[in-house]
Scaffold this motif. Structure first.
Motif, PDB file in Angstrom:
ATOM      1  N   ASP A 251     -32.185  -6.763   9.835  1.00  0.00           N
ATOM      2  CA  ASP A 251     -32.694  -5.717   8.946  1.00  0.00           C
ATOM      3  C   ASP A 251     -33.880  -6.300   8.183  1.00  0.00           C
ATOM      4  OD1 ASP A 251     -33.155  -3.543   7.380  1.00  0.00           O
ATOM      5  OD2 ASP A 251     -31.352  -3.770   6.147  1.00  0.00           O
ATOM      6  N   ARG A 252     -35.084  -5.915   8.601  1.00  0.00           N
ATOM      7  CA  ARG A 252     -36.295  -6.391   7.928  1.00  0.00           C
ATOM      8  C   ARG A 252     -36.611  -5.449   6.759  1.00  0.00           C
ATOM      9  NH1 ARG A 252     -38.609 -10.211  11.302  1.00  0.00           N
ATOM     10  NH2 ARG A 252     -37.958 -10.081  13.486  1.00  0.00           N
ATOM     11  N   ARG A 253     -36.295  -5.883   5.597  1.00  0.00           N
ATOM     12  CA  ARG A 253     -36.474  -5.058   4.401  1.00  0.00           C
ATOM     13  C   ARG A 253     -37.933  -5.118   3.944  1.00  0.00           C
ATOM     14  NH1 ARG A 253     -31.097  -6.589   0.779  1.00  0.00           N
ATOM     15  NH2 ARG A 253     -29.556  -5.982   2.357  1.00  0.00           N
ATOM     16  N   THR A 254     -38.501  -3.933   3.758  1.00  0.00           N
ATOM     17  CA  THR A 254     -39.899  -3.881   3.304  1.00  0.00           C
ATOM     18  C   THR A 254     -40.027  -4.192   1.819  1.00  0.00           C
ATOM     19  OG1 THR A 254     -39.643  -1.489   2.952  1.00  0.00           O
ATOM     20  CG2 THR A 254     -40.494  -2.209   5.089  1.00  0.00           C
ATOM     21  N   GLN A 255     -38.993  -3.910   1.038  1.00  0.00           N
ATOM     22  CA  GLN A 255     -39.061  -4.148  -0.390  1.00  0.00           C
ATOM     23  C   GLN A 255     -38.648  -5.561  -0.765  1.00  0.00           C
ATOM     24  OE1 GLN A 255     -36.978  -2.209   1.160  1.00  0.00           O
ATOM     25  NE2 GLN A 255     -34.883  -2.428   0.401  1.00  0.00           N
ATOM     26  N   SER A 256     -38.308  -6.390   0.212  1.00  0.00           N
ATOM     27  CA  SER A 256     -37.886  -7.763  -0.071  1.00  0.00           C
ATOM     28  C   SER A 256     -38.669  -8.716   0.815  1.00  0.00           C
ATOM     29  CB  SER A 256     -36.380  -7.920   0.188  1.00  0.00           C
ATOM     30  OG  SER A 256     -35.982  -9.261   0.017  1.00  0.00           O
ATOM     31  N   ASP A 257     -38.798  -9.950   0.338  1.00  0.00           N
ATOM     32  CA  ASP A 257     -39.514 -10.970   1.106  1.00  0.00           C
ATOM     33  C   ASP A 257     -38.650 -11.588   2.193  1.00  0.00           C
ATOM     34  OD1 ASP A 257     -41.716 -10.559  -0.493  1.00  0.00           O
ATOM     35  OD2 ASP A 257     -41.159 -12.154  -1.914  1.00  0.00           O
ATOM     36  N   PHE A 258     -37.348 -11.391   2.131  1.00  0.00           N
ATOM     37  CA  PHE A 258     -36.442 -11.997   3.094  1.00  0.00           C
ATOM     38  C   PHE A 258     -35.748 -10.909   3.922  1.00  0.00           C
ATOM     39  CE2 PHE A 258     -36.516 -14.924  -0.572  1.00  0.00           C
ATOM     40  CZ  PHE A 258     -37.049 -16.035   0.053  1.00  0.00           C
ATOM     41  N   ALA A 259     -35.445 -11.252   5.162  1.00  0.00           N
ATOM     42  CA  ALA A 259     -34.737 -10.335   6.054  1.00  0.00           C
ATOM     43  C   ALA A 259     -33.229 -10.534   5.906  1.00  0.00           C
ATOM     44  CB  ALA A 259     -35.158 -10.579   7.502  1.00  0.00           C
ATOM     45  N   LYS A 260     -32.502  -9.481   6.169  1.00  0.00           N
ATOM     46  CA  LYS A 260     -31.038  -9.554   6.154  1.00  0.00           C
ATOM     47  C   LYS A 260     -30.590  -9.710   7.610  1.00  0.00           C
ATOM     48  CE  LYS A 260     -26.838  -7.174   4.649  1.00  0.00           C
ATOM     49  NZ  LYS A 260     -26.329  -8.362   3.951  1.00  0.00           N
ATOM     50  N   ILE A 261     -30.032 -10.876   7.927  1.00  0.00           N
ATOM     51  CA  ILE A 261     -29.681 -11.209   9.311  1.00  0.00           C
ATOM     52  C   ILE A 261     -28.185 -11.493   9.360  1.00  0.00           C
ATOM     53  CG2 ILE A 261     -30.121 -12.756  11.249  1.00  0.00           C
ATOM     54  CD1 ILE A 261     -32.839 -13.372  10.004  1.00  0.00           C
ATOM     55  N   ALA A 262     -27.461 -10.654  10.076  1.00  0.00           N
ATOM     56  CA  ALA A 262     -26.020 -10.840  10.265  1.00  0.00           C
ATOM     57  C   ALA A 262     -25.795 -11.607  11.569  1.00  0.00           C
ATOM     58  CB  ALA A 262     -25.296  -9.498  10.302  1.00  0.00           C
ATOM     59  N   LEU A 263     -24.871 -12.559  11.509  1.00  0.00           N
ATOM     60  CA  LEU A 263     -24.605 -13.430  12.651  1.00  0.00           C
ATOM     61  C   LEU A 263     -23.185 -13.216  13.167  1.00  0.00           C
ATOM     62  CD1 LEU A 263     -26.111 -16.768  11.246  1.00  0.00           C
ATOM     63  CD2 LEU A 263     -27.272 -14.990  12.584  1.00  0.00           C
ATOM     64  N   ILE A 264     -23.024 -13.410  14.451  1.00  0.00           N
ATOM     65  CA  ILE A 264     -21.704 -13.370  15.088  1.00  0.00           C
ATOM     66  C   ILE A 264     -21.299 -14.809  15.386  1.00  0.00           C
ATOM     67  CG2 ILE A 264     -20.363 -12.535  17.048  1.00  0.00           C
ATOM     68  CD1 ILE A 264     -22.371 -10.270  17.340  1.00  0.00           C
ATOM     69  N   PRO A 265     -20.189 -15.301  14.801  1.00  0.00           N
ATOM     70  CA  PRO A 265     -19.796 -16.699  15.050  1.00  0.00           C
ATOM     71  C   PRO A 265     -19.552 -16.961  16.528  1.00  0.00           C
ATOM     72  CG  PRO A 265     -18.558 -15.769  13.214  1.00  0.00           C
ATOM     73  CD  PRO A 265     -19.279 -14.630  13.858  1.00  0.00           C
ATOM     74  N   ALA A 266     -19.837 -18.187  16.946  1.00  0.00           N
ATOM     75  CA  ALA A 266     -19.640 -18.553  18.352  1.00  0.00           C
ATOM     76  C   ALA A 266     -18.171 -18.601  18.721  1.00  0.00           C
ATOM     77  CB  ALA A 266     -20.300 -19.905  18.645  1.00  0.00           C
ATOM     78  N   THR A 267     -17.303 -18.864  17.771  1.00  0.00           N
ATOM     79  CA  THR A 267     -15.869 -18.950  18.042  1.00  0.00           C
ATOM     80  C   THR A 267     -15.109 -18.104  17.045  1.00  0.00           C
ATOM     81  OG1 THR A 267     -13.982 -20.465  18.176  1.00  0.00           O
ATOM     82  CG2 THR A 267     -15.690 -21.005  16.594  1.00  0.00           C
ATOM     83  N   LEU A 268     -14.029 -17.501  17.514  1.00  0.00           N
ATOM     84  CA  LEU A 268     -13.167 -16.687  16.661  1.00  0.00           C
ATOM     85  C   LEU A 268     -11.985 -17.535  16.210  1.00  0.00           C
ATOM     86  CD1 LEU A 268     -13.170 -13.347  18.705  1.00  0.00           C
ATOM     87  CD2 LEU A 268     -14.549 -13.938  16.705  1.00  0.00           C
ATOM     88  N   PRO A 269     -11.847 -17.800  14.925  1.00  0.00           N
ATOM     89  CA  PRO A 269     -10.786 -18.712  14.468  1.00  0.00           C
ATOM     90  C   PRO A 269      -9.376 -18.199  14.708  1.00  0.00           C
ATOM     91  CG  PRO A 269     -11.849 -17.622  12.611  1.00  0.00           C
ATOM     92  CD  PRO A 269     -12.656 -17.274  13.812  1.00  0.00           C
ATOM     93  N   ASP A 270      -9.204 -16.892  14.849  1.00  0.00           N
ATOM     94  CA  ASP A 270      -7.851 -16.355  15.024  1.00  0.00           C
ATOM     95  C   ASP A 270      -7.259 -16.702  16.383  1.00  0.00           C
ATOM     96  OD1 ASP A 270      -8.011 -15.256  12.511  1.00  0.00           O
ATOM     97  OD2 ASP A 270      -8.754 -13.322  13.239  1.00  0.00           O
ATOM     98  N   SER A 271      -8.086 -17.041  17.353  1.00  0.00           N
ATOM     99  CA  SER A 271      -7.589 -17.334  18.700  1.00  0.00           C
ATOM    100  C   SER A 271      -7.670 -18.815  19.050  1.00  0.00           C
ATOM    101  CB  SER A 271      -8.393 -16.538  19.736  1.00  0.00           C
ATOM    102  OG  SER A 271      -9.766 -16.871  19.673  1.00  0.00           O
ATOM    103  N   VAL A 272      -7.886 -19.662  18.058  1.00  0.00           N
ATOM    104  CA  VAL A 272      -8.058 -21.092  18.307  1.00  0.00           C
ATOM    105  C   VAL A 272      -6.730 -21.804  18.089  1.00  0.00           C
ATOM    106  CG1 VAL A 272      -9.206 -23.195  17.528  1.00  0.00           C
ATOM    107  CG2 VAL A 272     -10.482 -21.066  17.703  1.00  0.00           C
ATOM    108  N   ARG A 273      -6.398 -22.712  18.998  1.00  0.00           N
ATOM    109  CA  ARG A 273      -5.189 -23.510  18.853  1.00  0.00           C
ATOM    110  C   ARG A 273      -5.473 -25.008  18.916  1.00  0.00           C
ATOM    111  NH1 ARG A 273       0.316 -23.192  22.595  1.00  0.00           N
ATOM    112  NH2 ARG A 273       1.497 -24.794  21.472  1.00  0.00           N
ATOM    113  N   HIS A 274      -6.331 -25.438  19.845  1.00  0.00           N
ATOM    114  CA  HIS A 274      -6.675 -26.842  19.985  1.00  0.00           C
ATOM    115  C   HIS A 274      -8.136 -27.046  19.600  1.00  0.00           C
ATOM    116  CE1 HIS A 274      -3.224 -26.351  22.756  1.00  0.00           C
ATOM    117  NE2 HIS A 274      -2.885 -27.540  22.295  1.00  0.00           N
ATOM    118  N   VAL A 275      -8.401 -28.089  18.826  1.00  0.00           N
ATOM    119  CA  VAL A 275      -9.741 -28.360  18.320  1.00  0.00           C
ATOM    120  C   VAL A 275     -10.053 -29.843  18.478  1.00  0.00           C
ATOM    121  CG1 VAL A 275      -9.658 -26.447  16.672  1.00  0.00           C
ATOM    122  CG2 VAL A 275      -8.876 -28.719  15.970  1.00  0.00           C
TER     123      VAL A 275
END
Length: 317
Positions: A251-275
């Protein structure tokens, strides 16, 4: 009445015919004769056939109750046997379903472990395998507990990853367990760089949506949806090149100097068992030189290092 007219014959009851022995011999001879004639000529076959035809309806009528009782018994026993067979089939089906689920889980776990082993061979830092025990009881944070602690060599600040990418960072270390703060926690921040453009930034956690946010990026920066973000390694904690997230919404906001960037994590913690728990990159770097040694040539440093303990031992009041 004249005597000549009286009937002098005995009554029927007292009449005597042939003797019993004579009758026995007669009928015995007649029986033998009939049997021989039947055996040779078959004289009684029509009689037997006629008797069988006449008696057949009577026999069938007499057998109806017997057959009815037998049919009822067979029906009831068949129902009981069918119910038992059904119960056994259901139990076997349940066992097969459980085995199938266990096999699927084992296959998925095996694939994840293989991926972790392949990732472990590619990393240049020391790693330790761990298993996720449970989520932290604090409902306002996103943390997990793993089964490795200080007794297994886990250090404070160690990165935690799985086969898909960065999962979090060790924030508390106990003797047998450790607490890991996930990348989606509001207090988590990871230096990253865009693989496509090389643009550096900092990814922060967003626990409200189980996602992350790339902050302080100019509104006109070259960022596109789908860009892959990896660790930059500038923090001295995470090795460079580990997947962190990808750009999900921009979301490139015209009234702000910074963009709003939402990220999708590479891993979902709810399905992790071994790390894998990595040793921080900074722990493998040599300590910085002392301030008194800066600027000295190499041989002077060696002389100074050798002279320090000698001067300590020879100091007298």
């Amino acid at each position: 009445m004249p005597l000549g007219t009286l009937d002098r014959s005995p009554p029927p009851f007292f009449r005597q015919g042939p003797s019993a022995l004579s009758r026995l011999l007669f009928f015995a001879s007649l029986s033998v004769l009939l049997m021989a004639a039947d055996n040779r000529v078959g004289l009684t076959t029509p009689l037997r056939t006629a008797a069988a035809v006449l008696l057949s309806p009577i026999e069938r009528g007499l057998l109806v109750p017997v057959r009815g009782v037998g049919s009822v018994n067979d029906y009831l026993s068949g129902i009981a046997q069918a119910q038992q067979t059904t119960e056994r089939a259901r139990a076997e089906l349940t066992r097969q379903a459980e085995r199938s689920l266990q096999a699927d889980q084992l296959l998925q776990e095996n694939a994840r472990l293989r991926a972790l082993l392949e990732l472990r061979t590619r990393l240049s830092v020391r790693t330790r395998a761990a298993e996720v025990l449970y989520d932290a009881p604090d409902p306002y944070t996103r943390k997990i507990i793993i089964d490795r602690g200080s007794s297994q060599g886990v250090q404070h600040g160690s990165p935690v990853i799985n086969e898909l990418g960065v999962l979090g960072q060790v924030t508390r270390v106990y003797p047998l367990t450790s607490e890991v703060t996930l990348v989606i926690d509001e207090n988590a921040a990871i230096p990253v760089h865009n693989v496509r453009t090389g643009l550096r930034g900092v990814a922060f956690g967003d626990p409200s949506a189980d996602s992350m946010e790339l902050r302080f990026v100019a509104a006109n920066a070259d960022v596109q949806v789908g860009d892959i973000l990896q660790t930059s390694g500038l923090d001295g904690v995470y090795p460079p090149g580990l997947p962190v997230a990808k750009v999900g919404r921009l979301d490139r906001r015209t009234q702000s100097d910074f963009a709003k960037i939402a990220l999708i994590p590479a891993t979902l913690p709810d399905s992790v068992r071994h790390v894998l728990v990595l040793e921080p990159v900074g722990a493998q770097q040599p300590p910085p030189p002392a301030a008194s040694d800066v600027g000295l040539p190499l041989h002077a440093k060696d002389v100074a290092a050798a002279a320090k303990p000698a001067a300590k031992g020879s100091s007298k009041p």
